[in-house]
Structures are given as C-alpha cells and as structure tokens.
Design an enzyme around this catalytic site. Structure first.
Site, PDB file in Angstrom:
ATOM      1  N   SER A  67       0.825  -1.258  -0.107  1.00 32.99           N
ATOM      2  CA  SER A  67      -0.073   0.102   0.044  1.00 32.99           C
ATOM      3  C   SER A  67       0.897   1.313   0.008  1.00 32.99           C
ATOM      4  O   SER A  67       2.228   1.352   0.302  1.00 32.99           O
ATOM      5  CB  SER A  67      -1.006  -0.011   1.115  1.00 32.99           C
ATOM      6  N   SER A  69       0.991   3.638   2.268  1.00 31.00           N
ATOM      7  CA  SER A  69       0.829   4.367   3.610  1.00 31.00           C
ATOM      8  C   SER A  69       2.290   4.905   3.914  1.00 31.00           C
ATOM      9  O   SER A  69       2.303   5.916   5.064  1.00 31.00           O
ATOM     10  CB  SER A  69       0.271   3.414   4.754  1.00 31.00           C
ATOM     11  N   LYS A 124       5.251   0.325   9.518  1.00 27.44           N
ATOM     12  CA  LYS A 124       4.951   1.676   9.709  1.00 27.44           C
ATOM     13  C   LYS A 124       6.324   2.018  10.326  1.00 27.44           C
ATOM     14  O   LYS A 124       7.349   1.544  10.640  1.00 27.44           O
ATOM     15  CB  LYS A 124       3.881   1.837  10.689  1.00 27.44           C
ATOM     16  N   SER A 232      -2.932   6.950   6.091  1.00 27.15           N
ATOM     17  CA  SER A 232      -2.198   5.739   6.708  1.00 27.15           C
ATOM     18  C   SER A 232      -3.061   5.221   7.745  1.00 27.15           C
ATOM     19  O   SER A 232      -3.597   6.052   8.834  1.00 27.15           O
ATOM     20  CB  SER A 232      -0.887   5.981   7.460  1.00 27.15           C
TER      21      SER A 232
END
Length: 268
Positions: A67, A69, A124, A232
C-alpha cells in the site's frame, strides 16, 4: 498464511523421513543403490528448507510493500529486507523473545503483526516509545511536548497501479537518528474520529478531536504511523503495537520491478 509454520512443518517431515530411512532400511542399503523417491526428495530438500528457515527466522526476511501508507519512503511494489535480530532473537512460530539485543528507536521503520489480526504483517514508522506522549495536531507531530523538526521539501505526486492520484506536501523530518521524508495530503484531516476503533487496549490513553489526537504510550507498547501521514491506517485508528508483535526493522529495498533505480536503496 503463516509461512514460517509451513516451513517448519516441511522441515520436520523431510527431516523425519531422512532420519527414519537412515536408521532403518538405509543402514543396509549399498552406497550406490538408488534411493526411494520419497527419501531422495527429502534428502535433497531438507538442507535447503533448513537454510531458508534459519535465515528467515533469525537473520533476514523479505516483504513486499502492498500500500501507499509509507509514501514517499516506500512505494507500492517495493520488495524490502527486514533485520530479524535488531530487536532481539525470537523463537519462530511462538514469537517469544529469548535473547535481548536492542530496542526500537524513534524513527525506525518496523514490520510488525497487526494487533487486530496477527496473521497480517504491517509496516510503519516508530513514532512513540513506551512512556511517550504523542500528539498530531493540525498536521504537526509533537513528541513529549516537543515539536518534531521539519523543513519543507516540496510537493510530491504519485500514481501507482490501482491507486488514485496522490499529491501533497513533503517534509524533511528528524526523528531520533533518522532524517527522512514525510508527507501530508491536501484536503485530508489529521484524523477522522469516527473511524477510530473503540475497543483497542489502553484506548483511554488517547483523546481525539477534529484537529488531531493525543496518546500516551503504555509500557511494553509502541505507537506507529505511516510516512504518508494523512492516508495511513495506523496506531491512531487501531491502537498500540505490543512488543510481542514485533517482526523486525526494515533496512533495504532489494527489488522493484517498475523502478530498478530503487534497488539497493537503504531505508532511513
């Protein structure tokens, strides 16, 4: 899919077949005799599976970015390598830490098992350590009452497969020893309160309003956010990441089919 478990089962089966044969029929088998096909395959594959299992469980594991994010740091389609021992040696399958080596630091890019569904791996950036107070108000990140250092880095736009056109403002951001690029998007609020899960552990440690949020990180947990700050799905929505869910620290892009220039790029 728990690939580590699949590897472990394959390792046990091939090893057991090879061992049983060696202790029974194989003891009297002539050296140049043809092996039964099942034993032959097991003997051939066991060392390969063992090597992959050890490397993947204790040293380095590959992941693919699914993705946007973590834009602009990581793009959809990046294949990355994750250091599995940076935060301690953990038993595969059980994920229990047996040797303490290091702890996550502010700004590390970390892979972890999603708290609400541990079968999923997320990536992350570490924003809050245990005991930290994290605020993101009017798109400005504040840690323990101190605004994170920012410097404008220009506009950014990105179009990926299956993604809408993304555009926003990028910033040089200093988190711990990491000087990286973060991104805010036009027209998207810093948090959407009604999307926040109401049942994650230590939910009372966080407060939300239309300007942003403030969270106190509990002991043994971490607060994670994507570099694409306003797009996100991260700790602001589903809560803190327990130490037991840590997989490792991302450190390098080893492949990207669409952009060969990204290969070998180290992750800040």
């Amino acid at each position: 899919m728990n690939f580590a478990l699949i590897l472990f089962v394959a390792l046990v089966i091939t090893g057991a077949i090879w061992l049983v044969d060696a202790l029974t029929a194989g003891r009297n088998r002539p050296h140049d005799a043809k092996l039964p096909i099942l034993v032959d395959y097991s003997k051939s594959f066991f060392p390969v599976i063992l090597l992959v299992f050890v490397l993947r469980s204790f040293l380095v594991e590959p992941f693919k970015i699914p993705s946007g994010s973590m834009l602009p740091t990581l793009k959809v389609g990046d294949f990355i390598l994750v250091n599995k021992y940076a935060y301690g040696i953990r038993l595969p399958i059980l994920n229990k830490k047996i040797i303490e080596i290091g702890q996550p630091s502010h700004g590390d890019v970390m892979v972890f098992r999603y708290p609400k569904d541990p079968s999923l791996d997320y990536i992350k950036r570490v924003i809050g350590l245990p005991g930290d107070t994290v605020e993101y108000v009017d798109k400005r990140l504040v840690i323990n009452g101190k605004p994170v250092e920012l410097a404008a880095a220009g506009e950014y736009s990105y179009v990926g497969n299956g993604l809408n056109y993304i555009t926003g403002q990028t910033w040089h951001e200093q988190l711990g020893n990491h000087d990286h690029i973060a991104m805010t998007q036009y027209g998207i609020p810093p948090v959407i309160p009604y999307q926040v899960a109401g049942d994650f552990p230590y939910r009372d440690n966080c407060t939300y309003n239309d300007q942003g949020f403030k969270c106190k990180v509990p002991s043994g947990y971490y607060f994670m956010m994507g570099d694409n700050r306003d797009a996100s799905n991260d700790s602001r929505y589903w809560g803190f990441v327990p130490d037991a869910n840590i997989v490792g620290r991302a450190f390098m892009i080893w492949w990207n089919f669409g952009e060969f220039s990204r290969i070998g790029h180290f992750i800040e």
